[in-house]
Scaffold this motif. Structure first.
Motif, PDB file in Angstrom:
ATOM      1  N   LEU A 212       0.946  10.744   5.733  1.00 46.00           N
ATOM      2  CA  LEU A 212       0.977  11.312   4.465  1.00 46.00           C
ATOM      3  C   LEU A 212       0.002  10.529   3.488  1.00 46.00           C
ATOM      4  CD1 LEU A 212       4.542  12.630   4.146  1.00 46.00           C
ATOM      5  CD2 LEU A 212       2.466  13.866   4.560  1.00 46.00           C
ATOM      6  N   ARG A 213      -0.685   9.383   4.088  1.00 45.27           N
ATOM      7  CA  ARG A 213      -1.659   8.958   3.241  1.00 45.27           C
ATOM      8  C   ARG A 213      -1.285   8.115   2.030  1.00 45.27           C
ATOM      9  NH1 ARG A 213      -3.762   8.840   7.481  1.00 45.27           N
ATOM     10  NH2 ARG A 213      -5.735   9.455   8.165  1.00 45.27           N
ATOM     11  N   ARG A 214      -0.076   7.741   2.121  1.00 42.24           N
ATOM     12  CA  ARG A 214       0.432   6.806   0.904  1.00 42.24           C
ATOM     13  C   ARG A 214       1.494   5.954   1.168  1.00 42.24           C
ATOM     14  NH1 ARG A 214       4.887   8.526  -1.844  1.00 42.24           N
ATOM     15  NH2 ARG A 214       5.343  10.943  -1.573  1.00 42.24           N
ATOM     16  N   ILE A 215       1.906   4.976   0.447  1.00 38.43           N
ATOM     17  CA  ILE A 215       3.060   4.254   0.647  1.00 38.43           C
ATOM     18  C   ILE A 215       4.362   4.898  -0.193  1.00 38.43           C
ATOM     19  CG2 ILE A 215       2.168   1.758   1.594  1.00 38.43           C
ATOM     20  CD1 ILE A 215       1.982   1.026  -1.018  1.00 38.43           C
ATOM     21  N   ALA A 216       5.461   4.499   0.279  1.00 35.85           N
ATOM     22  CA  ALA A 216       6.696   4.822  -0.214  1.00 35.85           C
ATOM     23  C   ALA A 216       6.813   4.504  -1.873  1.00 35.85           C
ATOM     24  CB  ALA A 216       7.971   4.740   0.373  1.00 35.85           C
ATOM     25  N   THR A 217       7.462   5.139  -2.553  1.00 37.22           N
ATOM     26  CA  THR A 217       8.011   4.617  -3.841  1.00 37.22           C
ATOM     27  C   THR A 217       9.606   4.733  -3.762  1.00 37.22           C
ATOM     28  OG1 THR A 217       8.293   6.840  -4.700  1.00 37.22           O
ATOM     29  CG2 THR A 217       5.897   5.963  -5.194  1.00 37.22           C
ATOM     30  N   PRO A 218      10.303   4.056  -4.409  1.00 38.87           N
ATOM     31  CA  PRO A 218      11.701   4.059  -4.450  1.00 38.87           C
ATOM     32  C   PRO A 218      12.283   5.462  -4.521  1.00 38.87           C
ATOM     33  CG  PRO A 218      10.723   2.086  -6.027  1.00 38.87           C
ATOM     34  CD  PRO A 218       9.675   2.987  -5.692  1.00 38.87           C
ATOM     35  N   ALA A 219      11.718   6.270  -5.131  1.00 39.43           N
ATOM     36  CA  ALA A 219      12.416   7.872  -5.366  1.00 39.43           C
ATOM     37  C   ALA A 219      12.073   8.416  -3.986  1.00 39.43           C
ATOM     38  CB  ALA A 219      11.703   8.337  -6.496  1.00 39.43           C
ATOM     39  N   ASP A 220      11.301   8.167  -3.254  1.00 37.90           N
ATOM     40  CA  ASP A 220      10.953   8.820  -1.768  1.00 37.90           C
ATOM     41  C   ASP A 220      12.263   8.511  -0.887  1.00 37.90           C
ATOM     42  OD1 ASP A 220       8.337   9.838  -2.264  1.00 37.90           O
ATOM     43  OD2 ASP A 220       7.510   7.814  -1.908  1.00 37.90           O
ATOM     44  N   VAL A 221      12.845   7.179  -1.212  1.00 36.03           N
ATOM     45  CA  VAL A 221      13.940   6.921  -0.339  1.00 36.03           C
ATOM     46  C   VAL A 221      15.172   7.698  -0.515  1.00 36.03           C
ATOM     47  CG1 VAL A 221      15.552   4.886   0.642  1.00 36.03           C
ATOM     48  CG2 VAL A 221      12.807   4.660   0.029  1.00 36.03           C
ATOM     49  N   ALA A 222      15.355   8.061  -1.903  1.00 32.75           N
ATOM     50  CA  ALA A 222      16.655   8.847  -2.164  1.00 32.75           C
ATOM     51  C   ALA A 222      16.953  10.119  -1.528  1.00 32.75           C
ATOM     52  CB  ALA A 222      16.480   9.178  -3.823  1.00 32.75           C
TER      53      ALA A 222
ATOM     54  N   LEU B  27      -1.889   0.018   5.746  1.00 30.03           N
ATOM     55  CA  LEU B  27      -0.781   0.924   6.258  1.00 30.03           C
ATOM     56  C   LEU B  27      -1.103   2.258   5.860  1.00 30.03           C
ATOM     57  CD1 LEU B  27       2.272  -1.297   4.960  1.00 30.03           C
ATOM     58  CD2 LEU B  27       1.312  -1.318   7.318  1.00 30.03           C
ATOM     59  N   ILE B  28      -1.742   2.484   4.691  1.00 25.10           N
ATOM     60  CA  ILE B  28      -1.723   3.884   4.407  1.00 25.10           C
ATOM     61  C   ILE B  28      -2.840   4.476   5.367  1.00 25.10           C
ATOM     62  CG2 ILE B  28      -3.347   5.248   2.498  1.00 25.10           C
ATOM     63  CD1 ILE B  28      -2.147   3.320   0.346  1.00 25.10           C
ATOM     64  N   ALA B  29      -3.831   3.764   5.875  1.00 25.20           N
ATOM     65  CA  ALA B  29      -4.861   4.473   6.740  1.00 25.20           C
ATOM     66  C   ALA B  29      -4.272   4.729   8.001  1.00 25.20           C
ATOM     67  CB  ALA B  29      -5.793   3.330   6.924  1.00 25.20           C
TER      68      ALA B  29
ATOM     69  N   LEU C 292      16.820   7.696  10.092  1.00 19.47           N
ATOM     70  CA  LEU C 292      15.847   8.376   9.424  1.00 19.47           C
ATOM     71  C   LEU C 292      14.909   7.525   8.947  1.00 19.47           C
ATOM     72  CD1 LEU C 292      17.359  11.344   7.238  1.00 19.47           C
ATOM     73  CD2 LEU C 292      16.602  11.203   9.839  1.00 19.47           C
ATOM     74  N   TYR C 293      13.594   7.673   9.334  1.00 21.44           N
ATOM     75  CA  TYR C 293      12.353   6.712   8.928  1.00 21.44           C
ATOM     76  C   TYR C 293      11.813   7.363   7.739  1.00 21.44           C
ATOM     77  CZ  TYR C 293      12.889   4.207  13.307  1.00 21.44           C
ATOM     78  OH  TYR C 293      13.531   3.219  14.132  1.00 21.44           O
ATOM     79  N   VAL C 294      11.617   6.741   6.580  1.00 27.05           N
ATOM     80  CA  VAL C 294      11.207   7.201   5.504  1.00 27.05           C
ATOM     81  C   VAL C 294       9.631   6.544   5.328  1.00 27.05           C
ATOM     82  CG1 VAL C 294      11.435   7.904   3.226  1.00 27.05           C
ATOM     83  CG2 VAL C 294      13.334   7.869   4.803  1.00 27.05           C
ATOM     84  N   ASP C 295       8.606   6.740   5.695  1.00 26.64           N
ATOM     85  CA  ASP C 295       7.581   6.026   5.831  1.00 26.64           C
ATOM     86  C   ASP C 295       6.170   6.735   6.055  1.00 26.64           C
ATOM     87  OD1 ASP C 295       7.502   6.733   8.421  1.00 26.64           O
ATOM     88  OD2 ASP C 295       7.728   4.461   9.285  1.00 26.64           O
ATOM     89  N   GLY C 296       6.386   7.952   5.462  1.00 28.00           N
ATOM     90  CA  GLY C 296       5.130   8.895   5.524  1.00 28.00           C
ATOM     91  C   GLY C 296       4.762   9.119   7.109  1.00 28.00           C
ATOM     92  N   GLY C 297       5.421   8.919   8.132  1.00 29.45           N
ATOM     93  CA  GLY C 297       5.018   9.167   9.420  1.00 29.45           C
ATOM     94  C   GLY C 297       4.284   8.167  10.056  1.00 29.45           C
ATOM     95  N   PHE C 298       4.374   6.873   9.552  1.00 27.76           N
ATOM     96  CA  PHE C 298       3.943   5.762  10.083  1.00 27.76           C
ATOM     97  C   PHE C 298       4.774   5.656  11.391  1.00 27.76           C
ATOM     98  CE2 PHE C 298       3.555   1.064  10.668  1.00 27.76           C
ATOM     99  CZ  PHE C 298       2.495   0.757  10.404  1.00 27.76           C
ATOM    100  N   VAL C 299       5.907   5.509  11.299  1.00 23.25           N
ATOM    101  CA  VAL C 299       6.572   5.281  12.631  1.00 23.25           C
ATOM    102  C   VAL C 299       7.185   6.682  13.045  1.00 23.25           C
ATOM    103  CG1 VAL C 299       8.999   4.702  13.699  1.00 23.25           C
ATOM    104  CG2 VAL C 299       7.519   2.921  12.359  1.00 23.25           C
ATOM    105  N   MET C 300       7.192   7.323  14.327  1.00 26.51           N
ATOM    106  CA  MET C 300       7.416   8.300  14.755  1.00 26.51           C
ATOM    107  C   MET C 300       8.448   8.205  15.968  1.00 26.51           C
ATOM    108  SD  MET C 300       4.391  11.184  14.479  1.00 26.51           S
ATOM    109  CE  MET C 300       3.405  11.221  12.801  1.00 26.51           C
TER     110      MET C 300
END
Lengths: 479, 255
Positions: free
Chosen positions: B217-227, B211-213, B246-254
Motif C-alpha cells: 500500500l506504499r506508505r507507513i501507518a499512521t496512528p489512526a490506521d491502527v484504530a 519500508l514503503i518500497a 491482525l497485521y496492520v502494516d499495508g501488506g508488509f507482512v502477509m
C-alpha cells in the motif's frame, strides 16, 4: 510569545511601531510582528548597510564570507538550535504546510548551502573566485576584478519557506550591502538567517537588512528601489511588471517571475517492475510544498507503448499521491482555493473530457487526458494533468508556445533519450532538466531560470593588458 | 459500528496509537477510560478529543506494570462506568525506535529484556487478571493486545522490545484458549512502523522509504490506521474470532 520578524541594523526596534500579522490557519496562530517602516527608515537602513558593506564586507576575502555562511547553515541544520526549533514550530503554522514536510524540506534545502556547495556555487560563475577579492589575470590578457553592486535590493516571494536564502547568499558572496523585503506570506526565514549571522559574524550582519511593508505600499518601495544599485524581484508576472514600471531611470532590475514545470515519462519507465517507483517519484515532485514552488510539475506527459499504458500510470500516480498525503497531509485550502479547485476539476471533466480522479477531501487530483489535449497550468495544491502522447519527442512542440514560462522538466527516460529530449526542450525554452523525483531540489549553483546567479550581479573592472607595462615606465625602478 | 453503552479501557492512551484507538471508540459512542503513566496534558487532550468525537472519556493515571496499580485502574474504571467490555492493552515500557542508536545484542543485558517483558507481558497479565472477575461474571468480554509486526519480520532487531512483544503473542493465544469457553475473546493487533509517535520520531527517512518500497500500500501507518482493526476485533462482527493476529502494516507482512 511574540516573534519580531526582520533585521534592522542601525535602527532602534523599540522606537518603531510594530504591526501584528495574523495567520489563522490553525486554532492558535503564531504571534508575529513586523516593523512599520517609512521611507526615511528605509533610507537610513540602506545607508547603514551600504556603508558597512563598503567598510567591512568589500575588503573581506570571499573565503571568509563562505565560512560565515556555512557557520550559519550548520546552526540552522542543528535540530536543537533555538532558531531551528523556531523554524520547525512556526513555519508550518505560518505557511500551512505539513510540519514534517517543512522539517525535512528545511534540512534538504539548507544542506545545499554548506561550504563545499558554496564553493561549487562560486566556481560555477567564476573559474577563479579570487576575482572577487582582487585583480586576477584574464585569459585574453590584462587583469580583471569583479565588483558586486554596493547596494543590492531584493523583493522576495513567500510561496515556499526559505526562498530568500538563495538571493541573500548571492548578495553576500559578491560583497554587496543587502536590503531585502519579505513577503507577508512568509516573513520569518530571512530575518532569522540575519539574526544567526549576527551571532556568528557580527560584521557581516551589519551589511544585511531585512524589512517588510504591506504589499502595494509605494513609499518605502520607492525609497528602496531608489537607494539600490540593482534590484532582484521574485513574484507573479503582474507584480513584477508593476515593479518594473516603478523603477527609477538608470537602475537595473532582474526579474524572477512565475514559471511552469512539467514531467515526461518514457515508455521504458512503465514496466511492472518500475511503474510504482516512477509514480512515487512523480508524486513526490507534485506534492512537495503542495506544488507552490515553480519547480513542481503541472503536467505529466506519458508515452504510449510501455508495458503499462498511460491510463494505468495515472492510476498508480493517484494512489501514490494518496499515500503521500497520509504521510505529509496537504494544507487546508482557503475558500477561494477550494472554489478554484472545484472549478478546475469541472473544467477538466466537462470541457476537456478528462478522466478526473481525486480524493473526497480535495487533497489531490489527477486529471487524465487520453487524447493529448495539451499543456497548461494546473490549479496547484497537488493537482496534475496526465497527458498521454505517442512520442515524447512531440512534447517540445506542444510546450513551445509557452516559452517564457517554462522552467524545470523532470524526465524518466534512457540516457540517450534524456539528452535527445534535453536538446529539444532547451530549444523550446526549458532551463532545467532533472530526474523525476528531484525536480523540487535543484543543485547548488544551478543557473536559475537559465541565468548566471553571481556573474549577472557583478561588474568586471578590467586593467587593459597594456596598462601594467605602461605603469612600469613610471616606476621608481625604471632605468 | 455502534459502541454506545460499551466501556473500553485503553492502556497507554495519552498519545500516539493509544490515543487514536481511544478517539476511534469514542467516535462510535463508547465510554473510554484513557490510561496514562506520566503525560497528563496529552491524556487530557485525548479526553477532549474523545468528547468532541461524541463519546465519554476520563483520564486515569496508573503504572500498569504494577499489579496493584492495574487493579486500582480497573476498579476506578468500573466505578466511573459500571463495567468494562473491552480491554485494549497498548502500553509498553518506554522505548525509542532508532536503527542507528539501538543496542546491539551484545550490549543488551537482561535488565533491558526484563523491562520490556514487564511493560508488555507483566502488564498484560496484571490487566487481564484485574478485568477478568467482571468479564467472567457477565460471561462476555474482549481483550485486545497490541504487539508489532516485528514479531513476524524483525527488519531491525530491537531484541528486548520484539522479544517481549513475541511473548505477548504467545500469552494472548494461551489466554484465548483458556477464556474462549467462558465467552471472552482475546486477539492481537500488530502494527508496522507507525509514524509519527513519540517512540518513532527518531526513525530516519531512509528506513521509512525502504519500508514503503516493500509495502504494497506504499506508505507507513499512521496512528489512526491502527484504530480500525482494533474496533473491528472489539465488535460483534469479529464475534467468532479469537486468538488471532491482525497485521496492520499495508501488506508488509502477509500471513
Amino acid at each position: 510569545m511574540l516573534e519580531r520578524a526582520c533585521h534592522l541594523p542601525g535602527l532602534d526596534p523599540d522606537a518603531l511601531d510594530w504591526h501584528r500579522l495574523s495567520f489563522a490557519r490553525g486554532d492558535t496562530g503564531p504571534d508575529i510582528a513586523v516593523p512599520v517602516l517609512g521611507p526615511g527608515d528605509i533610507d537610513r537602513l540602506a545607508a547603514h548597510v551600504r556603508d558597512n558593506a563598503a567598510a567591512r564586507l568589500r575588503a573581506m576575502p570571499v573565503a571568509r564570507i563562505v565560512e560565515a555562511i556555512d557557520a550559519v547553515i550548520v546552526r540552522l541544520l542543528d535540530r536543537q538550535d533555538p532558531y531551528r526549533r523556531k523554524m520547525e514550530q512556526m513555519l508550518p503554522a505560518v505557511t500551512g504546510y505539513d510540519p514534517e514536510m517543512v522539517r525535512l524540506g528545511l534540512t534538504r534545502y539548507l544542506m545545499t548551502f554548506r561550504k563545499p556547495e558554496l564553493l561549487r556555487f562560486l566556481a560555477e560563475d567564476f573559474p577563479n573566485p579570487a576575482i572577487l577579492d582582487g585583480f586576477q589575470p584574464l585569459p585574453k590578457g590584462g587583469y580583471g576584478k569583479a565588483f558586486g553592486p554596493p547596494l543590492l535590493a531584493h523583493i522576495w516571494a513567500g510561496n515556499v519557506p526559505g526562498l530568500p536564502l538563495w538571493s541573500m547568499v548571492c548578495g553576500l558572496l559578491v560583497k554587496s550591502g543587502t536590503i531585502g523585503k519579505v513577503s507577508s506570506a512568509e516573513p520569518l526565514f530571512a530575518g532569522w538567517f540575519a539574526q544567526v549571522l549576527a551571532e556568528v559574524a557580527p560584521d557581516l550582519a551589519e551589511c544585511l537588512a531585512v524589512v517588510w511593508w504591506q504589499g502595494g505600499e509605494s513609499a518605502p518601495e520607492q525609497a528602496m528601489l531608489g537607494a539600490a544599485d540593482l534590484t532582484l524581484a521574485y513574484g507573479s508576472n503582474t507584480s513584477l511588471a508593476a515593479i518594473a514600471g516603478r523603477m527609477p531611470p538608470g537602475k537595473r532590475l532582474l526579474r524572477f517571475g512565475h514559471k511552469v514545470s512539467f514531467a515526461m515519462i518514457a515508455a521504458v519507465a512503465l514496466d511492472p517492475a518500475k511503474v510504482a517507483d516512477t509514480a512515487r517519484r512523480a508524486a513526490r515532485d507534485i506534492a512537495r510544498y503542495d506544488q507552490q514552488g515553480c519547480f513542481a510539475p503541472h503536467v505529466v506527459f506519458v508515452e504510449r507503448g510501455g508495458r503499462l499504458c498511460p491510463r494505468s500510470f495515472a492510476r498508480y500516480l493517484a494512489r501514490a499521491l494518496d499515500a503521500f498525503g497520509h504521510r505529509f497531509p496537504a494544507r487546508a485550502l482557503t475558500m477561494a482555493e477550494t472554489a478554484s479547485f472545484a472549478a478546475w476539476c469541472q473544467q477538466e471533466e466537462f470541457t476537456h473530457d478528462a478522466e478526473v480522479m481525486g480524493d473526497a477531501h480535495g487533497g489531490w487530483t489527477v486529471s487524465f487526458h487520453n487524447a493529448g489535449q495539451g499543456f497548461g497550468p494546473s490549479c496547484l495544491n497537488r493537482s496534475v494533468k496526465v497527458v498521454a502522447v505517442d512520442d515524447l519527442a512531440n512534447v517540445p512542440g506542444l510546450v513551445a508556445p509557452f516559452r517564457a514560462l517554462l522552467q524545470t522538466v523532470g524526465i524518466a527516460a534512457s540516457p540517450d533519450e534524456l539528452f535527445r529530449l534535453a536538446g529539444l526542450l532547451g530549444d523550446a525554452g526549458v532551463t532545467r532538466i532533472a530526474a523525476l523525483g528531484d525536480m523540487t531540489t535543484p543543485e547548488a549553483g544551478w543557473h536559475h531560470d537559465g541565468r548566471c546567479n553571481l556573474s549577472d550581479l557583478v561588474q568586471i573592472t578590467e586593467i587593459d593588458a597594456r596598462a601594467p607595462p605602461a605603469a612600469d615606465k613610471l616606476a621608481f625602478y625604471d632605468d | 459500528m455502534d459502541f454506545a453503552g460499551k466501556t473500553v479501557l485503553i492502556t497507554g492512551a495519552g498519545r500516539g496509537i493509544g490515543a487514536a484507538i481511544a478517539k476511534g471508540f469514542a467516535t462510535e459512542g463508547a465510554s473510554v477510560a484513557v490510561n496514562y503513566l506520566q503525560d497528563a496534558t496529552s491524556a487530557s487532550a485525548t479526553v477532549d478529543a474523545c468528547t468532541v468525537a461524541g463519546g465519554t472519556a476520563l483520564a486515569m493515571q496508573a503504572d500498569v506494570t504494577d499489579a496493584g496499580d492495574a487493579a486500582r485502574l480497573v476498579a476506578a474504571t468500573q466505578d466511573a462506568f459500571g463495567k468494562i467490555d473491552v480491554l485494549v492493552h497498548n502500553a509498553f515500557a518506554p522505548y525509542v525506535f532508532s536503527p542507528e542508536k539501538r543496542a546491539l545484542f551484545w550490549e543488551t543485558d537482561w535488565a533491558a529484556f526484563q523491562a520490556q517483558i514487564d511493560g508488555s507481558v507483566k502488564a498484560a497479565h496484571g490487566m487481564a487478571r484485574a478485568v477478568l472477575p467482571d468479564m467472567l461474571a457477565r460471561a462476555e468480554g474482549c481483550i485486545i493486545n497490541i504487539a508489532t509486526n516485528l514479531v513476524e519480520r524483525p527488519v531491525v532487531p530491537y531484541h528486548d522490545y520484539t522479544t517481549a512483544k513475541s511473548a505477548l503473542v504467545g500469552f494472548s493465544r494461551n489466554l484465548a484458549v483458556e477464556l474462549g469457553p467462558l465467552g471472552i475473546r482475546v486477539n492481537l493487533v500488530c502494527p508496522g512502523l507507525v509514524y509519527p509517535t513519540a517512540a518513532s520520531r527518531a526513525v530516519k527517512e531512509d528506513l521509512k522509504d525502504a519500508l514503503i518500497a516493500q509495502t504494497p500500500l506504499r506508505r507507513i501507518a499512521t496512528p489512526a490506521d491502527v484504530a480500525g482493526p482494533v474496533l473491528f476485533l472489539a465488535s460483534p462482527w469479529a464475534g467468532f474470532m479469537t486468538g488471532q493476529t491482525l497485521y496492520v502494516d499495508g501488506g508488509f507482512v502477509m500471513r
